[in-house]
Motif scaffolding. Sequence first.
Motif, PDB file in Angstrom:
ATOM      1  N   LEU A 149       0.462  -1.111  -0.044  1.00 46.86           N
ATOM      2  CA  LEU A 149      -0.156  -0.315  -0.134  1.00 46.86           C
ATOM      3  C   LEU A 149       0.933   1.383  -0.079  1.00 46.86           C
ATOM      4  O   LEU A 149       1.730   1.615   0.910  1.00 46.86           O
ATOM      5  CB  LEU A 149      -1.402  -0.410   1.368  1.00 46.86           C
ATOM      6  N   ALA A 150       1.007   2.061  -1.354  1.00 46.19           N
ATOM      7  CA  ALA A 150       2.153   2.993  -1.400  1.00 46.19           C
ATOM      8  C   ALA A 150       1.403   4.338  -0.430  1.00 46.19           C
ATOM      9  O   ALA A 150       1.800   5.287  -0.366  1.00 46.19           O
ATOM     10  CB  ALA A 150       2.040   3.544  -2.612  1.00 46.19           C
ATOM     11  N   GLN A 151      -0.106   4.513  -1.024  1.00 46.73           N
ATOM     12  CA  GLN A 151      -0.895   5.490   0.054  1.00 46.73           C
ATOM     13  C   GLN A 151      -2.204   5.098   0.194  1.00 46.73           C
ATOM     14  O   GLN A 151      -3.324   4.413   0.016  1.00 46.73           O
ATOM     15  CB  GLN A 151      -1.167   6.265  -1.332  1.00 46.73           C
ATOM     16  N   ALA A 152      -2.391   4.685   1.617  1.00 45.23           N
ATOM     17  CA  ALA A 152      -3.899   4.844   2.309  1.00 45.23           C
ATOM     18  C   ALA A 152      -4.754   5.782   1.767  1.00 45.23           C
ATOM     19  O   ALA A 152      -4.558   7.038   1.154  1.00 45.23           O
ATOM     20  CB  ALA A 152      -3.616   4.843   4.123  1.00 45.23           C
ATOM     21  N   PRO A 153      -6.003   4.906   1.560  1.00 41.08           N
ATOM     22  CA  PRO A 153      -7.400   6.300   0.957  1.00 41.08           C
ATOM     23  C   PRO A 153      -7.263   7.510   1.866  1.00 41.08           C
ATOM     24  O   PRO A 153      -7.430   7.434   2.852  1.00 41.08           O
ATOM     25  CB  PRO A 153      -8.748   5.297   1.271  1.00 41.08           C
ATOM     26  N   ILE A 154      -7.018   8.449   1.004  1.00 43.13           N
ATOM     27  CA  ILE A 154      -7.329   9.775   1.365  1.00 43.13           C
ATOM     28  C   ILE A 154      -7.742  10.744   0.618  1.00 43.13           C
ATOM     29  O   ILE A 154      -8.424   9.792  -0.491  1.00 43.13           O
ATOM     30  CB  ILE A 154      -5.823  10.601   2.343  1.00 43.13           C
ATOM     31  N   ARG A 155      -8.559  12.186   1.063  1.00 40.91           N
ATOM     32  CA  ARG A 155      -8.781  12.752   0.297  1.00 40.91           C
ATOM     33  C   ARG A 155      -8.432  13.597  -0.519  1.00 40.91           C
ATOM     34  O   ARG A 155      -8.742  15.055  -1.411  1.00 40.91           O
ATOM     35  CB  ARG A 155     -10.295  13.276   0.853  1.00 40.91           C
ATOM     36  N   ARG A 156      -7.385  13.961   0.396  1.00 42.63           N
ATOM     37  CA  ARG A 156      -6.570  15.092  -0.265  1.00 42.63           C
ATOM     38  C   ARG A 156      -5.503  14.810  -1.729  1.00 42.63           C
ATOM     39  O   ARG A 156      -4.622  13.696  -1.462  1.00 42.63           O
ATOM     40  CB  ARG A 156      -5.395  15.302   0.503  1.00 42.63           C
ATOM     41  N   LYS A 157      -6.159  15.223  -2.956  1.00 43.92           N
ATOM     42  CA  LYS A 157      -5.741  14.971  -3.927  1.00 43.92           C
ATOM     43  C   LYS A 157      -4.496  14.843  -4.456  1.00 43.92           C
ATOM     44  O   LYS A 157      -4.054  14.182  -5.243  1.00 43.92           O
ATOM     45  CB  LYS A 157      -6.622  15.669  -5.562  1.00 43.92           C
ATOM     46  N   GLU A 158      -3.955  15.870  -3.865  1.00 44.10           N
ATOM     47  CA  GLU A 158      -2.592  16.641  -4.764  1.00 44.10           C
ATOM     48  C   GLU A 158      -1.440  15.681  -3.784  1.00 44.10           C
ATOM     49  O   GLU A 158      -0.372  15.024  -4.372  1.00 44.10           O
ATOM     50  CB  GLU A 158      -2.283  17.422  -4.326  1.00 44.10           C
ATOM     51  N   ASP A 159      -1.242  14.610  -2.676  1.00 39.66           N
ATOM     52  CA  ASP A 159      -0.934  13.958  -1.729  1.00 39.66           C
ATOM     53  C   ASP A 159      -1.077  12.436  -2.879  1.00 39.66           C
ATOM     54  O   ASP A 159       0.067  12.264  -3.101  1.00 39.66           O
ATOM     55  CB  ASP A 159      -0.981  13.422  -0.915  1.00 39.66           C
ATOM     56  N   VAL A 160      -2.162  12.280  -3.669  1.00 42.02           N
ATOM     57  CA  VAL A 160      -2.530  10.498  -3.863  1.00 42.02           C
ATOM     58  C   VAL A 160      -1.093  10.596  -5.449  1.00 42.02           C
ATOM     59  O   VAL A 160      -0.940  10.297  -5.034  1.00 42.02           O
ATOM     60  CB  VAL A 160      -3.296  10.434  -3.981  1.00 42.02           C
ATOM     61  N   ALA A 161      -1.541  11.929  -5.745  1.00 45.19           N
ATOM     62  CA  ALA A 161      -1.496  12.246  -6.902  1.00 45.19           C
ATOM     63  C   ALA A 161       0.488  12.328  -7.031  1.00 45.19           C
ATOM     64  O   ALA A 161       1.367  11.809  -7.873  1.00 45.19           O
ATOM     65  CB  ALA A 161      -1.255  14.259  -8.251  1.00 45.19           C
ATOM     66  N   THR A 162       0.840  12.730  -5.886  1.00 47.01           N
ATOM     67  CA  THR A 162       2.006  13.021  -5.615  1.00 47.01           C
ATOM     68  C   THR A 162       3.118  11.426  -5.777  1.00 47.01           C
ATOM     69  O   THR A 162       3.623  11.093  -6.057  1.00 47.01           O
ATOM     70  CB  THR A 162       2.574  13.826  -4.554  1.00 47.01           C
ATOM     71  N   VAL A 163       2.263  10.344  -4.645  1.00 44.67           N
ATOM     72  CA  VAL A 163       2.647   9.457  -4.916  1.00 44.67           C
ATOM     73  C   VAL A 163       2.497   8.283  -6.175  1.00 44.67           C
ATOM     74  O   VAL A 163       3.513   7.565  -6.492  1.00 44.67           O
ATOM     75  CB  VAL A 163       1.871   8.280  -3.822  1.00 44.67           C
ATOM     76  N   ILE A 164       1.400   8.978  -6.860  1.00 45.96           N
ATOM     77  CA  ILE A 164       1.208   7.718  -8.105  1.00 45.96           C
ATOM     78  C   ILE A 164       2.866   8.143  -9.694  1.00 45.96           C
ATOM     79  O   ILE A 164       3.333   7.609  -9.809  1.00 45.96           O
ATOM     80  CB  ILE A 164       0.027   9.056  -9.044  1.00 45.96           C
ATOM     81  N   ASP A 165       3.136  10.051  -9.245  1.00 49.12           N
ATOM     82  CA  ASP A 165       4.466  10.125  -9.682  1.00 49.12           C
ATOM     83  C   ASP A 165       5.469   9.970  -9.319  1.00 49.12           C
ATOM     84  O   ASP A 165       6.033   9.572  -9.935  1.00 49.12           O
ATOM     85  CB  ASP A 165       4.837  12.017  -9.784  1.00 49.12           C
ATOM     86  N   ASN A 166       6.119   9.184  -8.167  1.00 42.72           N
ATOM     87  CA  ASN A 166       6.860   8.868  -7.752  1.00 42.72           C
ATOM     88  C   ASN A 166       7.300   7.291  -7.543  1.00 42.72           C
ATOM     89  O   ASN A 166       8.137   6.815  -7.629  1.00 42.72           O
ATOM     90  CB  ASN A 166       6.786   9.179  -6.178  1.00 42.72           C
ATOM     91  N   LEU A 167       6.225   6.516  -8.626  1.00 42.06           N
ATOM     92  CA  LEU A 167       6.290   4.812  -8.242  1.00 42.06           C
ATOM     93  C   LEU A 167       7.205   4.657  -9.593  1.00 42.06           C
ATOM     94  O   LEU A 167       7.089   5.834 -10.981  1.00 42.06           O
ATOM     95  CB  LEU A 167       4.719   4.763  -9.230  1.00 42.06           C
ATOM     96  N   LYS A 168       8.197   4.093  -9.889  1.00 43.61           N
ATOM     97  CA  LYS A 168       8.986   3.121 -10.614  1.00 43.61           C
ATOM     98  C   LYS A 168       8.940   2.008 -10.676  1.00 43.61           C
ATOM     99  O   LYS A 168       8.550   1.273 -10.207  1.00 43.61           O
ATOM    100  CB  LYS A 168      10.662   3.495 -10.187  1.00 43.61           C
ATOM    101  N   PRO A 169       9.346   1.569 -12.104  1.00 36.12           N
ATOM    102  CA  PRO A 169       9.466   0.793 -12.908  1.00 36.12           C
ATOM    103  C   PRO A 169       9.973  -0.779 -11.372  1.00 36.12           C
ATOM    104  O   PRO A 169      11.313  -0.076 -11.645  1.00 36.12           O
ATOM    105  CB  PRO A 169       9.290   0.487 -13.844  1.00 36.12           C
ATOM    106  N   GLN A 170       9.597  -1.584 -11.771  1.00 37.74           N
ATOM    107  CA  GLN A 170      10.280  -3.064 -10.868  1.00 37.74           C
ATOM    108  C   GLN A 170       9.946  -4.056 -11.671  1.00 37.74           C
ATOM    109  O   GLN A 170       9.920  -3.811 -12.699  1.00 37.74           O
ATOM    110  CB  GLN A 170       9.980  -2.853  -9.262  1.00 37.74           C
ATOM    111  N   GLY A 171      10.658  -4.795 -11.057  1.00 39.56           N
ATOM    112  CA  GLY A 171      11.076  -6.528 -11.240  1.00 39.56           C
ATOM    113  C   GLY A 171       9.653  -7.601 -10.860  1.00 39.56           C
ATOM    114  O   GLY A 171       8.699  -7.259  -9.679  1.00 39.56           O
TER     115      GLY A 171
END
Length: 365
Positions: A149-171
């Motif tokens: 779980l990279a981000q628990a459900p919250i209503r602050r969209k900007e925080d969720v967007a930041t988490v999505i942007d920081n995701l990187k490909p792995q294996g």
Amino acid sequence: MTDALTGLPAFSFQWPSMLWLLALVLLLTGAYVWLDARRRRASVPYPTLKTVGLAIRGGARWRRHVAPALMLLALTALIVAIARPQAVMMLPSRIETVVLVIDLSGSMRAQDVQPSRIRAAQRAAKTLLDAQPAGVSVGVVAMAGTAALAQAPIRRKEDVATVIDNLKPQGGTAIGNGLLIALTTLLPQLGSDAAQLLDDDDSPAKAAASRKAAKGQQASPGSTGGADAAKPGSYAAGAIVLFSDGESNAGPAAMQAAQLAAANGVRVYTVGVGTTEGVVLTVDGWSARVKLDEQVLKQVADATGGEYFRLEDANRLKQVYRALNARLAFDKRDQVEITAFFAALGALLAACAGMLSLWWFGRVV
């Protein structure tokens, strides 16, 4: 999508016997036509008066039929209201939580969707995030060889967007793990069931056998939940959206997680990222053709009462998002009584008839 209301008529009546009163409308219509014809015949012996009347009233002859016609329509609407009509309609599902599961496997580096599969998935997730109402909480599950779980459900969209942007490909790709983490995020009480699925799949050989068994068959909704299993799609408070190219090679089979979701009424919407032709991907000297595996994504969506979408071109991003967002916002079919609509329509038509008659002729009908 399965729906308990699929077999119901789109429009019906609770008291259909009251529709016999519509015969009264036919009788009144016939009586009005007969009286109008009688009035016309009575005016024939006085051609001079008829000519004067036409000269005074000009083209207003048609007006005398408007008010009676509106009154007859009003009576029809009120009789239909008495029969208590009902219709199967799409209603807001009052969704409260959406969990986004984003595939971070190595195959998501492929660029058959520009600029890449992972970037297209991130853009789609953020577009869907922006479209959610302010009261909806959004969480993010990062899925690769395992899931977290990279981000628990919250209503602050900007925080969720930041988490999505920081995701990187792995294996690795563990779709089953990702779905189980998302499912326990929505329904924490399923933690023990999810843990059992993970524990039962502790070896690669067992995982491969389980996936092979699930690949050739459709999961039966509710099969994991026993006698108290909910209907697929009946959980209206939350949903899961999976962005993936469908190639799973780790963890429990995706269909096992889908069965658990279906048994608890949780819908899983899947978005296939990539093309079925695939592309040759080279990473650290290793080359392979990676394709979009739609079969597993379609099976997961069908088993849980969700829907599958395909994102093979970044230009179709808005089209996919609009369709997906529409499913999340209006995805509950229910039979609703619409008596008030016909009653209001009848009252409005009667009021219009009275006002027009009073305006044109100085009398109420």
